[in-house]
Design an enzyme around this catalytic site. Structure first.
Site: not given
Ligand code: C5P
Length: 287
Positions: A11, A137
């Site tokens: 990401k 996350d």
């Protein structure tokens, strides 16, 4: 079926804002993350001896439950009250400690694989809730795509994807410790904060230059002069090669640049490759 192979995408942060420090020591965040096609590849195979094995050939990353992927497997087994055991082999491509959620994405891929192998009735939300116990996350990595993450990172809202583009990602040698970086932040002293309404509008219009104009990561404000110099050097080179803009992702130190054309991105990749660990990638939809 007792084995699955799957990709775990990295990401990037389009924004990162820190709102305040919480009682539990974590921070309330507001950030937009997006998946790119730079991936680790996992093989997840069920065992019948109750053991959790994690192998990451060619790296010195921790094995077993010291690895986030192993912790994800333990959490999953605890949740479904069944622990057949699993062997996880990770082919690493995403740099570690780079602000690209490599470890969290591997953990999320393990949760997705175990769901498919053992409990296909579990929903995405169930997996995100398990992910929250593994790391901040991980819920986002379970979902992937472009999303606004709030709270510790677990409150997710799907956002429009990044318009088609090329992305050059550059990882300098030095590491930045996430807890240390959080420790440096005094939220009331932050000067440049992301404008999330403007970022949302740019994504909705599908306008890369608008998205690029809204890239902000407050962690960039708390770098030491030496760290900041390297980040600036990478950004300058990316922009000189035609990047619309560049930003440090997560708690760094990786920097990425957004490019309209493959030619400019290729030129930046070739200029930066000899200097830093560099990748040429592009945005992808959710997993
Ligand atoms: O949740 P995770 O283990 O990934 O977090 C790593 C560290 O980052 C935490 O120990 C904490 O210091 C910091 N952190 C934070 N606020 C968040 C996420 C992480 O302070 N929302």
């Amino acid at each position: 079926m007792n084995e699955l192979k799957l990709a775990a995408p990295a990401k990037l942060n389009l924004t990162l804002d820190i709102l305040h420090r919480r009682e539990d020591g974590y921070h309330d965040l507001k950030m937009v993350m997006t998946s790119v096609d730079l991936c680790d590849y996992l093989t997840v195979r069920l065992r019948d001896d109750g053991k959790i094995h994690v192998r990451t050939p060619g790296t010195d990353l921790p094995v077993g439950e010291d690895n986030l992927a192993g912790r994800a497997a333990r959490t999953f087994f605890k949740e479904i009250r069944q622990a057949p055991g699993v062997e996880i082999t990770i082919e690493k491509h995403i740099p570690s400690q780079a602000g690209m959620a490599g470890g969290s994405s591997d953990a999320a891929a393990v949760l997705r694989a175990l769901r498919e192998l053992l409990r296909p009735d579990l929903t995405g939300r169930d997996l995100e809730a398990m992910g929250e116990r593994v790391g901040s996350d991980v819920p986002y990595c379970v979902r992937g795509g472009t999303a606004l993450a709030e709270g510790r990172g677990e409150r997710l809202t799907d956002w429009p994807g990044v318009p088609p583009c090329r992305i050059v990602v550059c990882k300098p040698e030095f590491g930045l410790s996430t807890p240390e970086l959080f420790g440096r932040v005094q939220t009331e002293k932050l000067r440049f904060r992301p404008d999330h309404a403007a970022m949302y509008a740019a994504l909705l219009r599908g306008e890369l230059s608008g998205v690029a104009a809204q890239l902000v990561n407050v962690f960039e404000e708390v770098l030491t002069p030496r760290e900041a110099k390297t980040i600036r050097d990478i950004k300058m080179r990316l922009c000189r090669c035609g990047a619309e803009n560049a930003l440090m992702t997560g708690s760094g130190p990786t920097v990425f640049g957004l490019f309209q054309t493959p030619e400019d991105a290729r030129r930046a990749f070739e200029e930066l490759c000899p200097l830093y660990r560099t990748f040429l990638t592009r945005p992808i939809p959710g997993v």
